[in-house]
Every structure is written in structure tokens, then in C-alpha cells.
Design a protein around this motif. Structure first.
Motif, PDB file in Angstrom:
ATOM      1  N   GLU B 113       0.827  -1.211   0.000  1.00 34.66           N
ATOM      2  CA  GLU B 113       0.000   0.000   0.000  1.00 34.66           C
ATOM      3  C   GLU B 113       0.866   1.268   0.000  1.00 34.66           C
ATOM      4  O   GLU B 113       0.548   2.251  -0.635  1.00 34.66           O
ATOM      5  CB  GLU B 113      -0.865  -0.059   1.263  1.00 34.66           C
ATOM      6  N   PHE B 114       1.976   1.218   0.747  1.00 33.91           N
ATOM      7  CA  PHE B 114       2.830   2.405   0.829  1.00 33.91           C
ATOM      8  C   PHE B 114       4.099   2.259  -0.021  1.00 33.91           C
ATOM      9  O   PHE B 114       5.061   3.008   0.150  1.00 33.91           O
ATOM     10  CB  PHE B 114       3.207   2.678   2.282  1.00 33.91           C
ATOM     11  N   SER B 115       4.099   1.250  -0.911  1.00 35.25           N
ATOM     12  CA  SER B 115       5.228   1.023  -1.830  1.00 35.25           C
ATOM     13  C   SER B 115       6.587   0.924  -1.138  1.00 35.25           C
ATOM     14  O   SER B 115       7.557   1.572  -1.552  1.00 35.25           O
ATOM     15  CB  SER B 115       5.293   2.130  -2.882  1.00 35.25           C
ATOM     16  N   PHE B 116       6.643   0.142  -0.079  1.00 37.86           N
ATOM     17  CA  PHE B 116       7.938  -0.053   0.576  1.00 37.86           C
ATOM     18  C   PHE B 116       8.779  -1.063  -0.198  1.00 37.86           C
ATOM     19  O   PHE B 116       8.274  -2.082  -0.652  1.00 37.86           O
ATOM     20  CB  PHE B 116       7.734  -0.600   2.008  1.00 37.86           C
ATOM     21  N   ILE B 117      10.034  -0.748  -0.395  1.00 41.92           N
ATOM     22  CA  ILE B 117      10.988  -1.695  -0.985  1.00 41.92           C
ATOM     23  C   ILE B 117      11.469  -2.590   0.162  1.00 41.92           C
ATOM     24  O   ILE B 117      11.803  -2.109   1.238  1.00 41.92           O
ATOM     25  CB  ILE B 117      12.198  -0.935  -1.573  1.00 41.92           C
ATOM     26  N   ARG B 118      11.500  -3.908  -0.083  1.00 43.13           N
ATOM     27  CA  ARG B 118      11.847  -4.841   1.001  1.00 43.13           C
ATOM     28  C   ARG B 118      13.287  -5.313   0.917  1.00 43.13           C
ATOM     29  O   ARG B 118      13.747  -5.743  -0.139  1.00 43.13           O
ATOM     30  CB  ARG B 118      10.944  -6.056   0.939  1.00 43.13           C
ATOM     31  N   ILE B 119      13.969  -5.242   2.032  1.00 46.63           N
ATOM     32  CA  ILE B 119      15.297  -5.866   2.138  1.00 46.63           C
ATOM     33  C   ILE B 119      15.350  -6.646   3.450  1.00 46.63           C
ATOM     34  O   ILE B 119      14.449  -6.529   4.284  1.00 46.63           O
ATOM     35  CB  ILE B 119      16.454  -4.824   2.075  1.00 46.63           C
ATOM     36  N   GLU B 120      16.400  -7.438   3.623  1.00 50.36           N
ATOM     37  CA  GLU B 120      16.526  -8.234   4.844  1.00 50.36           C
ATOM     38  C   GLU B 120      17.905  -8.066   5.471  1.00 50.36           C
ATOM     39  O   GLU B 120      18.862  -7.708   4.788  1.00 50.36           O
ATOM     40  CB  GLU B 120      16.320  -9.729   4.527  1.00 50.36           C
ATOM     41  N   THR B 121      17.971  -8.362   6.753  1.00 47.50           N
ATOM     42  CA  THR B 121      19.276  -8.427   7.408  1.00 47.50           C
ATOM     43  C   THR B 121      19.767  -9.867   7.362  1.00 47.50           C
ATOM     44  O   THR B 121      19.069 -10.758   6.870  1.00 47.50           O
ATOM     45  CB  THR B 121      19.201  -7.997   8.885  1.00 47.50           C
ATOM     46  N   MET B 122      20.923 -10.118   7.944  1.00 47.21           N
ATOM     47  CA  MET B 122      21.509 -11.463   7.988  1.00 47.21           C
ATOM     48  C   MET B 122      20.849 -12.353   9.043  1.00 47.21           C
ATOM     49  O   MET B 122      21.418 -13.355   9.450  1.00 47.21           O
ATOM     50  CB  MET B 122      23.012 -11.346   8.302  1.00 47.21           C
ATOM     51  N   TYR B 123      19.657 -11.982   9.501  1.00 49.69           N
ATOM     52  CA  TYR B 123      19.072 -12.672  10.674  1.00 49.69           C
ATOM     53  C   TYR B 123      18.792 -14.158  10.453  1.00 49.69           C
ATOM     54  O   TYR B 123      18.694 -14.922  11.403  1.00 49.69           O
ATOM     55  CB  TYR B 123      17.777 -11.954  11.096  1.00 49.69           C
ATOM     56  N   ASP B 176      -1.170   4.847  10.568  1.00 51.48           N
ATOM     57  CA  ASP B 176      -1.325   6.177  11.186  1.00 51.48           C
ATOM     58  C   ASP B 176      -0.022   6.963  11.177  1.00 51.48           C
ATOM     59  O   ASP B 176       0.018   8.131  10.819  1.00 51.48           O
ATOM     60  CB  ASP B 176      -1.814   6.032  12.630  1.00 51.48           C
ATOM     61  N   VAL B 177       1.041   6.294  11.596  1.00 51.96           N
ATOM     62  CA  VAL B 177       2.272   7.039  11.823  1.00 51.96           C
ATOM     63  C   VAL B 177       2.928   7.453  10.497  1.00 51.96           C
ATOM     64  O   VAL B 177       3.453   8.569  10.385  1.00 51.96           O
ATOM     65  CB  VAL B 177       3.249   6.229  12.729  1.00 51.96           C
ATOM     66  N   TYR B 178       2.885   6.604   9.469  1.00 55.31           N
ATOM     67  CA  TYR B 178       3.619   6.889   8.230  1.00 55.31           C
ATOM     68  C   TYR B 178       3.021   8.071   7.445  1.00 55.31           C
ATOM     69  O   TYR B 178       3.758   9.018   7.128  1.00 55.31           O
ATOM     70  CB  TYR B 178       3.723   5.622   7.381  1.00 55.31           C
ATOM     71  N   PRO B 179       1.687   8.067   7.148  1.00 54.77           N
ATOM     72  CA  PRO B 179       1.135   9.234   6.431  1.00 54.77           C
ATOM     73  C   PRO B 179       1.318  10.530   7.212  1.00 54.77           C
ATOM     74  O   PRO B 179       1.596  11.575   6.623  1.00 54.77           O
ATOM     75  CB  PRO B 179      -0.349   8.885   6.300  1.00 54.77           C
ATOM     76  N   SER B 180       1.196  10.464   8.526  1.00 54.43           N
ATOM     77  CA  SER B 180       1.321  11.716   9.283  1.00 54.43           C
ATOM     78  C   SER B 180       2.775  12.202   9.284  1.00 54.43           C
ATOM     79  O   SER B 180       3.053  13.397   9.275  1.00 54.43           O
ATOM     80  CB  SER B 180       0.753  11.555  10.703  1.00 54.43           C
ATOM     81  N   LEU B 181       3.716  11.243   9.215  1.00 52.66           N
ATOM     82  CA  LEU B 181       5.122  11.634   9.082  1.00 52.66           C
ATOM     83  C   LEU B 181       5.359  12.284   7.709  1.00 52.66           C
ATOM     84  O   LEU B 181       6.014  13.335   7.624  1.00 52.66           O
ATOM     85  CB  LEU B 181       6.017  10.394   9.256  1.00 52.66           C
TER      86      LEU B 181
END
Lengths: 453, 290
Positions: B113-123, B176-181
Motif C-alpha cells: 500500500e505504501f510502496s515499501f521496498i523490502r530488504i533483509e538483514t543477515m538474521y 497512522d504514523v507513516y502518512p502523518s510523518l
């Protein structure tokens, strides 16, 4: 010093004592994180075999961290009774284990040899003891201490009332304290973790708890678990503190991360003796827990059991009233699951008692560790059998300020009934006077905090 | 255990208090439409355990007074020395919710919905994530390639979201937090880079991302270790020119972001203001004047 053994047809060669000590530990995620743990169970047992045959003098003559390098090492070494040490220095670690477990060896014999043992020797024997060994040996040692009242006698299980509040609200703290008292909890200490480490609020909480103690004539002691420097300022400003608290680590660097050193502890010690409100002679409350040195990058490649033992070596210099290992708080990167927490709880209690310290355990867990409340039931019962001096009492085990779960007021009351243990004598008399307890059992009135309103 | 809180936590608590006072003083109507159906149910449950179980309290009026004074589970009564059944089960359900959150997953639809690009850590996996915090601070080779090829470098503001210790926190608060940011950044005329989601992140993964993308300021919205009161608490860690080797005291943090703590909408706006101050003062953490 031998560093090699052959086991099941395979040769195991270790570099030095540090490696043997680390690899002889039961599995702990913290040792794995530090990259010093045994590769597998066989290597672990090989290290235990070698350690079992080392002598006490092997341990002392191969310091993991020299007294010249580290003040905790110096405090430990200076505290040794050289005459007793020289009597036992040729014992192997296996002989030490068997001595502690021998049926003709009891409290007074163990107390005597304790004076000749360094923290590293106590850690070493711990590594070759099973859980039940740790329980049986610890149960022989009776450590009584006195601040305002005496605790720690055989057959006594005390509780710390921990009525924390997420905003240090005094009415809220008092409400939770009333609940504790109504279940017969609070004989070890009324101890509050403040949200805000500031002089005024520490003073307010100390005054509040003192006021309740005075009003109801309760034979216990108060404490606010702020940083030692904050407590010192509060005491100098007239706050009524029966004892002084501090978290400690097993290395000088670890203590530096906590913002303390030996000089500061000495200064605080002098202050509480001069300006504290209790007669003592035991006026300190220390907290420890495996893994804190690694978390502060202050471990010098030493395993977390040995470092924990060194905390007790430092603590014994100050003859504390209570010492508490907060065993499940630190997180899964140091103690991964119930099995590791249980083992650590039993190790810490035993090692503390071997230093003749009044050991309590915060039997606890956070929500990202593989444990639940049933596991706390189990460990608290094991520690009750091992003669733990006190455990922690939190409303329904849920600390709404520190966001972790411990043991509850109900749990302490239950352990007393199941294990036939009693509150500290003076406190039990007070509970009888208040109509909360009769012949060691809670009355119908118990559990009603409004009796104090 | 060092239970004493550090200076950042202290600031948080003060902010939390201020936020609470603001909530208290805000007109009731204004708050109502933020409360979802789910949370009203939760509140009712909350009220249910807040009733006294003491059969014959010595002082009846005192019971309400003590219950209202603390969120601690008191006035719960007992069966012999054990807790009553419902009180015990309530503790267990709260713990179950908290654990679920640690092992939960962030909703894919939400990230799309917010078009986030996904990455990962070495977890690697959940178990390793918990045991090896160091691995959660390093982005995988694949992730580094994505950062280099698909993301805007040297942005004014880089926004990162991570599950951390609570996927629930992201699921519950991001909308809530992302659009308001974003609104707040727009008002302050600040330009953002490519929004990133990091799976298996620890706070300090921001240093590695900062090293590669070199934004002027970076904010990571990350799930906190869940408590029993809520498993939805999120923190925002902010840093001016994040890079490897940065010390903790260089980070500015707002914690306790959830619907009964610092409100996510207010937090979003607040983060924007703080980032602006970082850019103006060219610093962050203890040296930043807020």
C-alpha cells in the motif's frame, strides 16, 4: 597444567584455562554469542573432564584476568584467607565437588573453606555440578543477615515487595504495596525501581515506604533501586534509606559501564553506615545477572558463569543484606530458553551461597524468550528447595513498569505452604498481629489490601 | 541488571507524560473516531480485569481508589494461595499476545500500500534473530544490491520500517504514523528517499543503511520488545548522518508509540519536527536541542 584429554577415541586439546572454563559450561546462548562455547556436547564434556582434574592452585596460578589489570580481580584475590587456601590448594575441582556433597560436610565446614576459595574456583566447581548437585550443596549453607530485621534462617523464605508503577505514582506504589503486605510479602525488602532516576523522586519514594513502615510498625527495610549516585544524593538530602542498591558486574570495565568503581562503592558504603536509617550491619542490596559484561563489551573473552561468580567476589567485600540475580531479564541472546534460565538460576544461587552471600533470585522472563509462567513455577520451586533467601513479589507476576514477568505475591505464599517455609520470624509475628497469618498459613483476611487504608 | 533508565529513556518518559496530559486535555469527541472497534473491545476487557474480586473488603470505597491508582494487577483475590482462574487466564492471554507479536509477520498488503521496498538483514530465521543481535544489524548482499540499484541515494530524509521485536507494532501503527510523518515532512519542505522495509532488523541496521545510502537524516520505525500491557509499541530512532561506528548517544528516540501510549498520529508529526531540527542543527542524540 594439563589441557588435553582423549574421549571416545578423540583427542581434545585446549589452549588455556580460559578456553577450558568457557567450554565446560552448560550450553548458553551468551557464550555462543561471544564465540567461546563448546562446539558440541562431547567437546563440552571433554572440557569438564579436564577441569575436574585441575587443582585449586592451577586455577589461582592461571588468572583469567590479572589483579594488576582489573580491580575486581584484585578485590577477589585480597579477600582470600591464605592459611585456609594453602590447606586445600592441592584439591582437584572434582574433590571440591565431592567434599561439598559429602554427607558429613555441612554448613560450618563449607563456610570455613569458602574463605580460601576465589570466585574462579567456585565457578569451576559449578561447571562440573548437575542441577541437583547445585541444589543440595546450596541447601547446606545458611546465610543470615540483619538490616532492620534478620532474614535467611533455615526454613525461612522471604519476599521482596516490588510495587513498581509506570509513572512513579506514589498512590499507585502504595496500593500495590498494600496488596503485597496483605499476602505476607515484603520481609526481604520493600524495593521500588523508579522510572525516573532523579534525586527528588527517589527521596519521595523512600519517604513514602518509610512512612508506611512506621505507621504499621512493619519489621522490614526499604530501598529504591536508582543509580548509587542518585541514592547518595537523596540520602544526603535527608531521604530515609535503610540500605543502598547497585547493579554490579564481574569486571572493572563492566562496572565502568554501570557508572561505578570500587572507590564509589566504598564512598557509598561509608555514607549508608553514617547516614542510613537501619542499624545493619548489612546495608547493601546488589543485583547481578549472567551476560551483563558481554552486553557491555567488557567480558575479556571470559565465560558468563565465571564473570557472574566474580560479581559475587566483589559483592562479598561489602557484606550485603541481600543479593539478587535477575536471571531471565537480559534476553535470549544470553539465556535462550527455559532450560538455560533454569540452569543459570541454580548456578547463580549456588555460587552466591558459596561466597556466603544472602542470595535471592528474580525468577523471571521477558516476552521474547522461550519461557512462560509455568517455567517460573518450576524454577521457584527448585530454588525454594535449594534454600533461596528470597524471591521477588510482583502483582500477578506482571511488572507493569519494567515490562517483564517475575513471580507473584501468590507464588511466594504458595511456595511457603508447599515447601513448609515461613516468613522471617519478626515479620511473621507482625503478620499474626495484623491477622494476616496464623500458624504459618494465610487467614481469611489475607489478600485484602484495604485493611491498610 | 541495570534497571535504571538512561537519559534517552528519561526523555521518553517525560514525553510520554506530556503526551498523556495532552490526551487527557483533548476534547473527548476528537479522540473517539481514532478508536477502532477492536480497541474498544480491548478496553472493555481491560475494564473487566480492573474490577475487584475481593469478596468482603475491609473498606469498600478503598477498593476503587487503589485499582484506579495503578495498572498493576491488584485486588485480584485468591483461591487458597493461588490466583482466581480468570485472573490467571488473563495473564496467560496477555503473554500469548505478546509472544505472537515477536514471532508474527508484517502484513504484505500494508507494505505494498505504501510502496515499501523490502530488504533483509543477515538474521536467517527467528531463532537466530533472537540469539544474534549482531546479525540483525547487517544488511544481506542482496539487500545491499537493492539499496545501490533501486534506491535514491543521499536523500534528505531516509525512512526505514522494521519488524524488530514486534511485527504487531508495525501492523497496528504504520497506517497512522507513516502518512502523518509524510505530511509533516511535506509541511517542513523536506524530501524523502525510497521508503524501505527491513525484515529482521535491529536498531543499528540504520548505520549500515546509512553507510550505503548516505542520507542526511534517517528514521527507523521499529517494533519494541512487547510487554503485557501492549504488544503494539513502536519506537522511532533518528540519527543525523548515520554510519557504522555511531554511538548510541547519537540517536534520538521516541518510544512507546501505540494507541494508548504516544498516539501514532502525533508521533508522526513529532518525528517530522525533530528531523527538521536535526538538519538545522546538523546533529542528533544528546547534543540535539529539542
Amino acid at each position: 597444567m594439563n589441557t588435553k584429554t582423549v574421549l571416545l577415541g578423540k583427542t581434545y586439546q585446549f589452549q588455556d584455562l580460559k578456553e577450558i572454563m568457557a567450554k565446560a559450561n552448560e550450553e548458553k546462548s551468551g557464550d555462543q554469542l561471544a564465540g567461546i562455547s563448546a562446539q558440541d556436547a562431547k567437546e563440552r564434556i571433554a572440557a569438564k573432564y579436564i577441569l575436574a582434574d585441575l587443582t585449586l592452585s592451577d586455577i589461582r596460578s592461571n588468572p583469567l584476568l590479572s589483579p594488576e589489570q582489573d580491580e575486581v580481580s584484585r578485590v577477589i584475590d585480597e579477600g582470600i584467607n591464605e592459611r585456609i587456601y594453602s590447606e586445600i590448594k592441592n584439591w582437584t575441582i572434582a574433590e571440591l565437588r565431592e567434599y561439598l556433597l559429602s554427607s558429613i560436610i555441612g554448613d560450618s565446614e563449607i563456610k570455613r573453606i569458602s574463605r580460601g576459595l576465589t570466585s574462579e574456583m567456585i565457578a569451576a566447581v559449578t561447571k562440573i555440578m548437575t542441577n541437583l548437585d547445585l541444589i543440595q550443596a546450596a541447601a547446606k549453607i545458611e546465610v543470615t543477615t540483619h538490616c532492620n530485621a534478620t532474614i535467611g534462617q533455615k526454613g525461612i523464605l522471604s519476599g521482596r515487595a516490588q510495587p513498581n508503577h509506570p509513572r512513579d505514582n506514589l498512590t499507585g506504589i502504595k496500593a500495590s504495596l498494600y496488596e503485597a503486605l496483605s499476602y505476607g510479602i515484603g520481609d526481604a525488602v520493600i524495593g521500588i525501581n523508579p522510572v525516573i532516576d532523579m534525586v527528588d523522586s527517589v527521596k519521595d519514594i523512600l519517604s513514602l515506604t518509610k512512612e508506611v513502615m512506621t505507621k504499621w510498625d512493619i519489621p522490614t527495610q526499604n530501598c529504591v533501586l536508582a543509580h548509587v549516585t542518585t541514592q547518595m544524593k537523596a540520602i544526603r538530602n535527608g531521604a530515609p534509606a535503610d540500605m543502598i542498591f547497585q547493579s554490579i558486574a564481574g569486571t572493572e570495565l563492566g562496572n565502568k559501564a554501570f557508572g561505578i568503581d570500587e572507590d564509589l562503592l566504598n564512598e557509598a558504603d561509608e555514607l549508608i553506615r553514617k547516614e542510613g536509617t537501619a542499624p545493619g550491619p548489612n546495608l547493601w542490596y546488589f543485583e547481578t545477572g549472567q551476560g551483563s559484561e558481554l552486553s557491555g563489551e567488557a567480558h575479556h573473552g571470559i565465560d558468563q558463569v565465571t564473570l557472574e561468580s566474580r560479581c559475587y567476589g566483589l559483592a562479598r567485600k561489602y557484606n550485603p543484606f541481600i543479593v539478587n540475580t535477575v536471571v531471565g531479564f537480559i534476553g535470549p541472546e544470553y539465556l535462550y530458553d527455559t532450560k538455560q534460565v533454569t540452569r543459570a538460576g541454580l548456578e547463580d544461587h549456588f555460587m552466591g551461597k558459596m561466597h556466603l552471600l544472602p542470595m535471592g533470585v528474580d525468577v523471571c522472563y521477558t516476552n521474547h524468550i522461550k519461557a512462560d509462567q509455568n517455567d517460573m513455577d518450576n524454577l521457584s520451586l527448585l530454588l525454594g528447595a535449594a534454600g533461596v533467601n528470597f524471591i521477588i513479589g510482583v502483582p500477578m507476576a506482571d511488572d507493569c513498569m519494567l515490562n517483564y514477568q517475575s513471580t507473584s505475591y501468590h507464588d511466594i505464599a504458595t511456595l511457603r505452604e508447599v515447601l513448609k517455609l515461613r516468613p522471617a520470624p519478626a515479620f511473621e509475628q507482625w503478620l499474626e498481629k495484623m491477622g494476616i497469618m496464623e500458624h504459618g498459613r494465610l487467614t481469611k483476611a489475607a489478600g485484602d489490601p484495604t485493611m491498610f487504608m | 541488571m541495570e534497571k535504571n533508565l538512561d537519559i534517552n529513556a528519561l526523555v521518553d518518559k517525560v514525553m510520554e507524560r506530556i503526551a498523556e496530559e495532552m490526551n487527557d486535555s483533548a476534547p473527548k469527541e476528537d479522540n473517539d473516531h481514532f478508536v477502532s472497534e477492536e480497541s474498544s473491545e480491548e478496553m472493555q476487557e481491560e475494564i473487566a480485569i480492573r474490577t475487584s474480586n475481593i469478596p468482603n473488603p475491609k473498606w469498600e470505597d478503598g477498593v476503587t481508589e487503589i485499582i484506579e491508582s495503578t495498572p498493576a494487577r491488584i485486588a485480584v483475590w485468591r483461591a487458597g494461595t493461588r490466583p482466581l482462574t480468570k485472573t490467571m487466564l488473563k495473564l496467560r492471554i496477555d503473554h500469548a499476545a505478546a509472544v505472537d507479536s515477536v514471532y508474527g509477520e508484517v502484513d504484505d498488503k500494508l507494505l505494498d500500500e505504501f510502496s515499501f521496498i523490502r530488504i533483509e538483514t543477515m538474521y536467517e530465521n527467528n531463532e537466530e534473530y533472537l540469539k544474534r543481535p549482531d546479525k540483525g544489524r547487517i544488511i544481506t548482499e542482496d539487500g545491499i544490491a537493492v539499496l545501490k540499484e533501486e534506491c535514491i541515494a543521499k536523500a534528505q530524509v531516509q525512512i526505514v520500517v522494521s519488524d524488530g521485536l514486534s511485527a504487531n507494532a508495525v501492523n497496528a501503527n504504520l497506517r497512522d504514523v507513516y502518512p502523518s510523518l509524510l505530511d509533516s515532512l511535506e509541511i517542513n519542505q523536506l524530501k524523502t528517499g525510497t521508503p524501505l522495509f527491513v525484515k529482521g532488523g535491529r536498531v543499528a541496521c540504520m548505520d549500515h543503511i546509512g553507510e550505503i545510502l548516505q542520507p542526511e537524516v534517517l528514521v527507523i520505525l521499529i517494533g519494541e520488545r512487547p510487554g503485557l500491557l501492549t504488544s503494539e509499541s513502536m519506537s522511532a530512532y533518528m540519527c543525523y548522518r548515520p554510519r557504522k561506528g555511531i554511538v548510541e548517544s547519537n540517536r534520538t528516540v521516541i518510544s512507546n508509540i501505540h494507541k494508548v501510549g504516544t498516539s501514532p498520529l502525533e508521533a508522526g508529526a513529532h518525528i517530522g519536527t525533530i528531523l527538521k531540527k536535526m538538519l538545522e542543527q546538523k546533529t542528533s542524540g544528546v547534543k540535539l536541542n529539542i
